[in-house]
Design a protein around this motif. Sequence first.
Motif: not given
Length: 281
Positions: A27, A30, A230, A234
């Motif tokens: 990621r 991001r 996301f 996370q």
Amino acid sequence: MATPVDPSNVDQLRAWDGNQGDFWTSRADRFNEGVAAYQDDLLDAARIDRAAKVLDIGCGSGQTTRDVARRAVDGSVLGVDLSSSMIELARGLAAREELSNVAFEQVDAQVHDFPEAHFDVAISRHGVMFFGDPVAAFANIARAVRPGGRLALLTWQPAERIEWMIKFRTLLAAGRDLPLPPSTGPSPLSLSEPDVVRELLSTTGFDDVRLHDLAEPMYFGRDVDDACDFIAEQHAWLLADLAEDEKARAIADLREDLAEHQTERGVLYDSAAWLIEARRR
């Protein structure tokens, strides 16, 4: 060969060179998008000249390291991190961008034998809050910076100023009383108190310590679906112990809140960081 780490950082190595590092490697874009609003402030504070030798601590996938390398075109930049997967990604991206003045090493900055008084500037974008022994770590960093050299850091402010941190934990706690990250020890909030920062840096070789209040929106995704995927990934550890119906309700509550934060620029939440500047004695 195993990366030498201080005993106080063994858990951090296990996390960052394990699942946590793998997550942020996958990621990386991001994360870079999320904190992009802070990037120019950090780079400007570092005052990188063409011939500068720069150390980037907790460099992750190397976005900041590479940005610095484009400023220090006649100098050199070393990015260090505990995550082997992020270091591998950083090397590949630097090669793709044909940056010949940048290098990456998997090391523990708390104990690594950096060349003494070598760097003109040490920087970090949210990468210095996780040392097991911050006094030893910053003393080691100071040893590596030349007298008169500069330090430029981004760290998070106290949790009450970080909307996303409180919101996501509250929503995904699903009614449980879960504490926020501590303000001591390896933690995103370990350098959130200005007096702590000033004392730490002044006792480890730095002068002229200044903290600048920055507040910027954090980007979490282009739309609700993207952001929800996301954030749920996370914070999977927050959801792991929930029953399926509780997990579904928590995700539904998260999606509702994300929809309230949808803007033309994507899903945004408030955040606040300290831009910390100091000078090596």
